[in-house]
Design an enzyme around this catalytic site. Structure first.
Site, PDB file in Angstrom:
ATOM      1  N   ILE A 130     125.815  48.707 110.863  1.00 32.02           N
ATOM      2  CA  ILE A 130     126.628  49.106 109.711  1.00 32.02           C
ATOM      3  C   ILE A 130     126.697  50.621 109.562  1.00 32.02           C
ATOM      4  CG2 ILE A 130     124.778  48.993 107.981  1.00 32.02           C
ATOM      5  CD1 ILE A 130     126.941  47.699 106.093  1.00 32.02           C
ATOM      6  N   GLY A 189     114.778  47.939 107.962  1.00 28.27           N
ATOM      7  CA  GLY A 189     116.059  47.270 108.151  1.00 28.27           C
ATOM      8  C   GLY A 189     117.252  48.148 107.843  1.00 28.27           C
ATOM      9  N   ASP A 223     118.235  49.322 105.010  1.00 31.91           N
ATOM     10  CA  ASP A 223     117.874  50.409 104.094  1.00 31.91           C
ATOM     11  C   ASP A 223     117.372  51.636 104.855  1.00 31.91           C
ATOM     12  OD1 ASP A 223     117.463  51.637 101.606  1.00 31.91           O
ATOM     13  OD2 ASP A 223     115.520  50.677 101.305  1.00 31.91           O
ATOM     14  N   GLY A 258     117.146  39.669 106.006  1.00 33.24           N
ATOM     15  CA  GLY A 258     116.130  40.216 106.909  1.00 33.24           C
ATOM     16  C   GLY A 258     114.747  39.968 106.353  1.00 33.24           C
TER      17      GLY A 258
END
Length: 176
Positions: A18, A39, A41, A131
């Site tokens: 992303i 993940g 973040d 996740g």
């Protein structure tokens, strides 16, 4: 706040990272601290650079001293990402006390509300809570797609950016 009465957004899928997407807004599956993590973040914070972290620190110092509540969303600059904004939202931890599907749906709904306030026309979402937060992928995809379809918005394109084949297949099944 705008009155989101436009036509339903186009729903598209992409597979990959992303943080490499181009959109007006990228949605971060954040933790409540807003200060980065693992993940999606961690990837958003690393690729977005110091401007994203500084903006999150400002939010913690002003409006969210105790952190961003689960199911809520807030925007910051996108820093070095190929976007104008990052919309941070905190998904529920699957199986945790008080976690229910309505909180996961709220992440998508609130992110679209923030996108409307910003004037974003394209928004890229990850598979929130699937996740480390453990939400079952098929159920999360069903909630995400149904919520986005049911939420009035001025956003023209919602892109689900899925990291792997399994996630892509789960979201593709919901779009069919």
């Amino acid at each position: 706040m705008t009155d989101p009465t436009g036509p339903a957004p186009a729903l598209t899928l992409a597979q990959g990272d992303i943080t490499r997407e181009h959109a007006d807004a990228l949605v971060n599956a954040a933790n409540s601290s807003l200060l980065g993590g693992g993940g999606v973040d961690g990837a958003i914070h690393r690729r977005g650079g110091p401007a994203v972290l500084a903006a999150c620190r400002d939010l913690r110092a002003s409006r969210y001293g105790r952190g961003l509540p689960t199911g809520q969303a807030v925007a910051t600059t996108a820093g070095d990402l190929d976007a104008r904004w990052v919309i941070h939202t905190v998904g529920p931890v699957y199986g945790a006390p008080g976690a229910d599907p309505s909180l996961l749906a709220s992440c998508y709904r609130e992110s679209l509300r923030v996108a409307d306030e910003l004037g974003a026309r394209t928004v890229a979402f990850p598979a929130i809570s699937t996740g480390a937060y453990g939400w079952p992928l098929d159920e999360a995809a069903r909630i995400a797609v149904a919520t986005v379809r049911a939420t009035p918005t001025r956003v023209e394109e919602v892109r689900f950016v899925l990291f792997d084949d399994r996630a892509h297949a789960a979201f593709a099944a919901q779009l069919d």
